[in-house]
Design an enzyme around this catalytic site. Structure first.
Site, PDB file in Angstrom:
ATOM      1  N   PRO A   2       0.761  -2.411  -5.618  1.00  0.00           N
ATOM      2  CA  PRO A   2       1.632  -2.370  -4.477  1.00  0.00           C
ATOM      3  C   PRO A   2       1.062  -2.088  -3.113  1.00  0.00           C
ATOM      4  CG  PRO A   2       2.478  -1.075  -6.243  1.00  0.00           C
ATOM      5  CD  PRO A   2       1.112  -1.511  -6.595  1.00  0.00           C
ATOM      6  N   GLU A   3       0.411  -1.029  -2.848  1.00  0.00           N
ATOM      7  CA  GLU A   3       0.208  -0.704  -1.439  1.00  0.00           C
ATOM      8  C   GLU A   3      -1.028  -1.403  -0.874  1.00  0.00           C
ATOM      9  OE1 GLU A   3       1.197   3.436  -0.618  1.00  0.00           O
ATOM     10  OE2 GLU A   3       1.768   3.667  -2.702  1.00  0.00           O
ATOM     11  N   LYS A  61       1.360  -5.567   2.665  1.00  0.00           N
ATOM     12  CA  LYS A  61       1.338  -5.812   1.220  1.00  0.00           C
ATOM     13  C   LYS A  61       1.537  -7.282   0.883  1.00  0.00           C
ATOM     14  CE  LYS A  61       3.661  -1.359   0.969  1.00  0.00           C
ATOM     15  NZ  LYS A  61       4.939  -0.687   0.681  1.00  0.00           N
TER      16      LYS A  61
END
Length: 313
Positions: A2-3, A61
Site C-alpha cells: 500500500p503506501e 500510491k
DNA sequence: CGGGTGACCTGCGCGC
DNA sequence: TGCGCGCAGGTCACCC
C-alpha cells in the site's frame, strides 16, 4: 502493497523489465480487478494488445505505465495487490487476477502477474491529460524527471508531463521534486480537521497511509486528532520532515512487510517493520519514554500512539 | 465543507 | 475440529 515506499519498490522493480517492452498477451481472470477501467473507451485487453511500454511512473500510491498509444496502464495495489515478474510457464500464483505477457528486446518474454487477495486493487487503461502545474507528472527513476529526454517531438515533456485522468486529483507526494512544502504547509494551516485525517487525505499530500502516518506523528510527537490549523509553523515543518524521513528510511529498507503480502516484483519482503516505533506495538513500551503504547479506533481503522509523548494540546 | 459510516473483498489468528 | 469475531497497509460514495 500500500503506501509510498512499498509502491516505489514495485515501480523500481518493474521499470527495467517493462520499459521498451511490447505487450503481446493479456489475460483477465477476475473482472472485478478492472473496477477502475472505463470500458466506454474500449476493452481493457484490446487497449493493451501490441502496445509498447514507455516507462513506469508513480505518484503517491498510484503507478502507471505510459503506452505508445498515448494512454497508460494504471495500477493501484489497494490493500493487498502485488505485481510479480515471472518466467513464461511458471506455476499460477494464488489470487492471480490479471496476467500480461510482454516481450522485451533484451530480456525476452516475461509474465507480469497482478495478484490481489482482496480485490481492492485494480488495473485500468486510462486516457492522459497534462499536469496542472506543467511539471513532470510523477517519479519514473529518470534523471531530471525525464525533462526533454524522452525523445518525443513537440511540446515539452511528452508522456512525462501527462497524468492518467483518474490520478489527476491526487496531490504530489513529499518525495516528488515538484512537491511544494510551503504550499502544503499553508494548506495544512487552513484545515480545521485532525492532523492524521489531513495526512491521509491524498488530495492534500499523497503516499502516506496508516503505518507511516502513525510513525511520523510519533516522531514529531503530535496527537492524531490535533487540529491541523493548531500546529505552529515550526511543528508543521517538523512533521513534514518526519514524514519525509520515515518514507525515505522505509524505502531504503525495501518497505514494510509483516507477511508475504508485501513484496517486490521478485516476491521478496522489505525490512522496515523492524524500525517501526508505534504501529502495531500497542501494549509495548514507548521507545522514548517507556509508557505503554496504545491503539485507538479512528476512521474505521486503528491509530497507534504514545499517550505521554503525543498529548492533545 | 467536514466528518461519519458503510461498501467493496478475502483470509488469518484468536478465543471458545 | 469448527465457528464466530476482529483484524488487515486503501479508496470511494453517500449521508448529515
Amino acid at each position: 502493497m500500500p503506501e509510498l515506499p512499498e509502491v516505489e519498490v514495485v515501480r523500481a522493480g518493474l521499470a527495467p523489465a517493462v520499459t521498451g517492452a511490447v505487450i503481446v498477451g493479456v489475460e483477465v481472470f477476475e473482472p472485478r480487478s478492472l473496477r477502475r477501467h472505463d470500458s466506454a473507451s474500449g476493452h481493457f485487453a484490446d487497449l493493451l494488445q501490441s502496445r509498447g511500454v514507455l516507462a513506469a511512473v508513480r505518484r503517491g500510491k498510484f503507478l502507471w505505465l505510459p503506452l505508445d498509444s498515448g494512454r497508460a496502464l494504471v495500477v493501484h495495489l489497494g490493500m493487498s495487490g502485488q505485481v510479480l515478474l515471472r518466467s513464461p510457464g511458471s506455476d499460477t500464483d494464488r489470487h492471480l487476477r490479471i496476467r500480461l505477457q510482454i516481450e522485451h528486446p533484451e530480456h525476452g518474454e516475461l509474465w507480469v502477474n497482478f495478484v490481489d487477495q482482496r480485490i481492492f486493487g485494480s488495473m485500468a487503461v486510462d486516457s492522459m491529460q497534462p499536469t496542472r502545474d506543467g511539471l513532470t507528472a510523477g517519479y519514473s527513476g529518470l534523471a531530471g524527471g525525464a525533462t526533454g529526454a524522452d525523445g518525443l517531438a513537440g511540446s515539452g515533456l511528452g508522456w512525462s508531463g501527462l497524468i492518467p485522468s483518474q490520478v489527476a486529483h491526487i496531490a504530489r507526494d513529499p518525495l516528488d521534486p515538484g512537491f511544494s512544502a510551503p504550499l502544503f504547509l499553508a494548506a495544512l494551516a487552513r484545515k480545521k480537521t485532525g492532523i492524521k485525517r489531513a495526512l491521509l487525505d491524498q488530495t492534500l499530500i499523497s503516499g502516506i497511509g496508516n503505518i507511516y502516518a502513525d510513525e511520523a506523528l510519533f516522531e514529531a510527537r503530535v496527537h492524531y486528532e490535533q487540529p491541523a490549523d493548531s500546529l505552529s509553523p515550526a511543528k508543521g515543518r517538523a512533521l513534514l520532515g518526519a514524514v519525509r524521513s520515515i518514507l525515505n528510511r522505509a524505502l531504503a529498507e525495501g518497505g514494510t512487510s509483516f507477511d508475504a503480502q508485501y513484496v517486490n516484483v521478485n516476491g521478496q519482503s522489505g525490512y522496515f517493520s523492524h524500525r517501526l516505533n508505534t504501529y502495531g506495538r500497542q501494549g509495548l513500551p514507548c521507545p522514548r519514554c517507556g509508557t505503554l503504547l496504545v491503539r485507538q479506533q479512528f476512521m474505521n481503522r486503528s491509530s497507534h500512539l504514545c499517550p505521554r509523548c503525543q498529548r492533545l494540546r
